[in-house]
Design a protein around this motif. Sequence first.
Motif, PDB file in Angstrom:
ATOM      1  N   LYS A 251       0.364  19.742 -22.709  1.00 19.00           N
ATOM      2  CA  LYS A 251       0.764  18.423 -23.205  1.00 19.00           C
ATOM      3  C   LYS A 251      -0.335  17.411 -22.926  1.00 19.00           C
ATOM      4  CE  LYS A 251       5.650  19.239 -22.481  1.00 19.00           C
ATOM      5  NZ  LYS A 251       6.825  18.915 -21.689  1.00 19.00           N
ATOM      6  N   GLN A 252      -0.532  16.530 -23.875  1.00 17.91           N
ATOM      7  CA  GLN A 252      -1.484  15.440 -23.679  1.00 17.91           C
ATOM      8  C   GLN A 252      -0.768  14.129 -23.933  1.00 17.91           C
ATOM      9  OE1 GLN A 252      -4.939  16.162 -26.123  1.00 17.91           O
ATOM     10  NE2 GLN A 252      -5.924  17.231 -24.436  1.00 17.91           N
ATOM     11  N   GLY A 253      -1.129  13.112 -23.196  1.00 15.44           N
ATOM     12  CA  GLY A 253      -0.491  11.814 -23.358  1.00 15.44           C
ATOM     13  C   GLY A 253       0.664  11.648 -22.395  1.00 15.44           C
ATOM     14  N   ARG A 254       0.992  10.392 -22.096  1.00 14.39           N
ATOM     15  CA  ARG A 254       2.102  10.085 -21.196  1.00 14.39           C
ATOM     16  C   ARG A 254       3.410  10.587 -21.762  1.00 14.39           C
ATOM     17  NH1 ARG A 254       2.887   5.050 -21.742  1.00 14.39           N
ATOM     18  NH2 ARG A 254       4.634   4.871 -20.331  1.00 14.39           N
ATOM     19  N   LYS A 255       4.424  10.671 -20.886  1.00 12.68           N
ATOM     20  CA  LYS A 255       5.754  11.068 -21.349  1.00 12.68           C
ATOM     21  C   LYS A 255       6.237  10.071 -22.413  1.00 12.68           C
ATOM     22  CE  LYS A 255       8.977  11.411 -18.147  1.00 12.68           C
ATOM     23  NZ  LYS A 255      10.239  11.351 -17.384  1.00 12.68           N
ATOM     24  N   GLY A 256       5.922   8.792 -22.171  1.00 10.58           N
ATOM     25  CA  GLY A 256       6.329   7.735 -23.102  1.00 10.58           C
ATOM     26  C   GLY A 256       5.615   7.812 -24.438  1.00 10.58           C
ATOM     27  N   ALA A 257       4.490   8.536 -24.485  1.00  8.83           N
ATOM     28  CA  ALA A 257       3.758   8.669 -25.747  1.00  8.83           C
ATOM     29  C   ALA A 257       4.386   9.764 -26.613  1.00  8.83           C
ATOM     30  CB  ALA A 257       2.298   8.995 -25.475  1.00  8.83           C
ATOM     31  N   ARG A 258       5.009  10.733 -25.926  1.00  7.07           N
ATOM     32  CA  ARG A 258       5.619  11.843 -26.661  1.00  7.07           C
ATOM     33  C   ARG A 258       7.058  11.519 -27.066  1.00  7.07           C
ATOM     34  NH1 ARG A 258       2.547  16.634 -26.068  1.00  7.07           N
ATOM     35  NH2 ARG A 258       4.339  17.982 -26.373  1.00  7.07           N
TER      36      ARG A 258
ATOM     37  N   GLY B  41       9.544   8.152 -27.054  1.00  8.42           N
ATOM     38  CA  GLY B  41       9.509   6.705 -26.864  1.00  8.42           C
ATOM     39  C   GLY B  41      10.588   6.220 -25.905  1.00  8.42           C
ATOM     40  N   LYS B  42      10.339   5.062 -25.287  1.00 10.59           N
ATOM     41  CA  LYS B  42      11.287   4.468 -24.337  1.00 10.59           C
ATOM     42  C   LYS B  42      12.619   4.197 -25.012  1.00 10.59           C
ATOM     43  CE  LYS B  42       7.890   2.002 -21.528  1.00 10.59           C
ATOM     44  NZ  LYS B  42       7.337   0.681 -21.250  1.00 10.59           N
ATOM     45  N   LYS B  43      12.550   3.722 -26.240  1.00 10.13           N
ATOM     46  CA  LYS B  43      13.780   3.358 -26.945  1.00 10.13           C
ATOM     47  C   LYS B  43      14.641   4.596 -27.196  1.00 10.13           C
ATOM     48  CE  LYS B  43      15.631   0.950 -30.912  1.00 10.13           C
ATOM     49  NZ  LYS B  43      15.383   0.104 -32.066  1.00 10.13           N
ATOM     50  N   GLU B  44      14.007   5.698 -27.626  1.00 16.02           N
ATOM     51  CA  GLU B  44      14.761   6.935 -27.884  1.00 16.02           C
ATOM     52  C   GLU B  44      15.468   7.404 -26.619  1.00 16.02           C
ATOM     53  OE1 GLU B  44      12.598  10.117 -30.025  1.00 16.02           O
ATOM     54  OE2 GLU B  44      11.250   8.513 -30.662  1.00 16.02           O
ATOM     55  N   VAL B  45      14.767   7.328 -25.491  1.00 15.01           N
ATOM     56  CA  VAL B  45      15.341   7.737 -24.207  1.00 15.01           C
ATOM     57  C   VAL B  45      16.542   6.856 -23.878  1.00 15.01           C
ATOM     58  CG1 VAL B  45      14.910   7.850 -21.711  1.00 15.01           C
ATOM     59  CG2 VAL B  45      13.191   8.658 -23.311  1.00 15.01           C
ATOM     60  N   TYR B  46      16.378   5.532 -24.066  1.00 15.59           N
ATOM     61  CA  TYR B  46      17.442   4.568 -23.779  1.00 15.59           C
ATOM     62  C   TYR B  46      18.665   4.839 -24.647  1.00 15.59           C
ATOM     63  CZ  TYR B  46      20.069   0.213 -23.959  1.00 15.59           C
ATOM     64  OH  TYR B  46      21.084  -0.711 -23.947  1.00 15.59           O
ATOM     65  N   VAL B  47      18.430   5.035 -25.951  1.00 15.16           N
ATOM     66  CA  VAL B  47      19.536   5.254 -26.893  1.00 15.16           C
ATOM     67  C   VAL B  47      20.310   6.515 -26.518  1.00 15.16           C
ATOM     68  CG1 VAL B  47      20.090   5.839 -29.289  1.00 15.16           C
ATOM     69  CG2 VAL B  47      18.545   3.960 -28.812  1.00 15.16           C
TER      70      VAL B  47
END
Length: 153
Positions: free
Chosen positions: A83-90, A92-98
Amino acid sequence: MQVVVNLKAKKRLAARVTGVGVHRIRFDSDHLDDIADAITRENIRSLITANTIKIKSFTGTSKGRAHEKKSQKNKRGTTQGSKQGRKGARVGKKEVYVAKVRSLRRLLKIAKDRKDLTNPEFWALYKKVGGNTVRNKAHLRLLMDEIREKRKD
């Protein structure tokens, strides 16, 4: 010497009869006189069955490169280390929140339907979930237990 006959109209007619494009119609060069004599659709059909008029096979877009690319894509791993990129890059914060809010609201609804929570208690917790005060399901269960304890006192 053979006189060259303009067979464009015959080609068009053959295309109309067979339902294919003009460019797919091929005439047998040995029987051009027969083709020139053919004036009806029936004549054209008989020439097609006699193989004097041939229909070139349809060539579509090749899928070879697409298949190759897909197989390459499937080889790429999504395991740890690839994996490359932050967890938030793969994700999104909004998807996690929803996703979190939906699961917590589902839990609240079940509790309310079971009569574990009264209506005011339900709405108090619902607002906390919407305001992102509740961390996860375990935290929500803890808050529900606290509410039940208060009710008993």
